[in-house]
Design an enzyme around this catalytic site. Sequence first.
Site, PDB file in Angstrom:
ATOM      1  N   LYS A   1       6.130  72.489 -24.236  1.00 48.75           N
ATOM      2  CA  LYS A   1       6.881  71.734 -25.229  1.00 48.75           C
ATOM      3  C   LYS A   1       8.276  71.445 -24.686  1.00 48.75           C
ATOM      4  O   LYS A   1       9.009  72.364 -24.299  1.00 48.75           O
ATOM      5  CB  LYS A   1       7.004  72.582 -26.507  1.00 48.75           C
ATOM      6  CG  LYS A   1       6.459  71.919 -27.750  1.00 48.75           C
ATOM      7  CD  LYS A   1       6.484  72.895 -28.888  1.00 48.75           C
ATOM      8  CE  LYS A   1       6.365  72.177 -30.206  1.00 48.75           C
ATOM      9  NZ  LYS A   1       6.410  73.109 -31.331  1.00 48.75           N
TER      10      LYS A   1
HETATM   11  O1  G3P Z   1       5.801  72.289 -35.599  1.00 51.64           O
HETATM   12  C1  G3P Z   1       7.165  72.237 -35.850  1.00 51.64           C
HETATM   13  C2  G3P Z   1       7.507  73.199 -36.901  1.00 51.64           C
HETATM   14  O2  G3P Z   1       7.377  74.511 -36.430  1.00 51.64           O
HETATM   15  C3  G3P Z   1       8.835  72.984 -37.530  1.00 51.64           C
HETATM   16  O3  G3P Z   1       8.616  73.244 -38.855  1.00 51.64           O
HETATM   17  O4  G3P Z   1       9.165  73.874 -41.135  1.00 51.64           O
HETATM   18  O5  G3P Z   1      10.714  74.493 -39.228  1.00 51.64           O
HETATM   19  O6  G3P Z   1      10.519  72.138 -39.984  1.00 51.64           O
HETATM   20  P1  G3P Z   1       9.840  73.436 -39.865  1.00 51.64           P
END
Ligand code: G3P
Length: 216
Positions: A83
């Site tokens: 990533k």
């Molecule tokens: O896949 C990306 C994710 O982990 C981010 O999620 O909920 O932190 O915006 P969030």
Amino acid sequence: MKFFIDTANIEEIKKGIDMGLVDGVTTNPTLLAKEKKDPQEVIREIVSIVNGPVSLEVISKDYKGMCEEARSLSALGGNVVVKIPMTEEGIKAVQTLSREGIKTNVTLIFQPLQALIAAKAGASYVSPFIGRLDDISERGMGIIEDIVMIFGNYGFETEIIVASIRNPVHVLEAARIGADIATIPFAVLRQLIGHPLTDIGIERFLKDWETLKNKG
Ligand code: G3P
């Protein structure tokens, strides 16, 4: 449509695999930090138990550091996807890594042209974060629609991972648009299966069956 699980928690990953709902895993530094364990050990275990792509994120911000980290991460297993954040240095790294045959997932994408640039650089996956756009009153799913159209226009093979998913409606919308993959937190993955009317229906069927048995 593939379902990835968005977690670095081994128990959640194992449960998701048992449910037959895990085509791959995505992690990030925040998810690994939540586990409060040696991240290298956690990473190795995830790579070994998952029969599908596992996204592991670099923490370097410069081209050279990203490439070095990517090479050692990808040596951990044939299923590792590296990533890389969507920056100028990141895009340079994606071009180099793609020439070396290392799979990349360009992360922290918040507008469609970032996805187009990542695809042109040779990214295997792009990760638009839709929940975080919704959080600031922008329609996150709008950029998924645009990216699906743009990739279709030019026949890019880069797969779209709908990320930062917060609820089942996000998964439904991603499926309606035709995104390749949704990466889903464990709690939301479980919500996809259940419905209160299913539970009520089972209860009622069993109750009715009992009355029949009493007659016999
Ligand atoms: O896949 C990306 C994710 O982990 C981010 O999620 O909920 O932190 O915006 P969030």
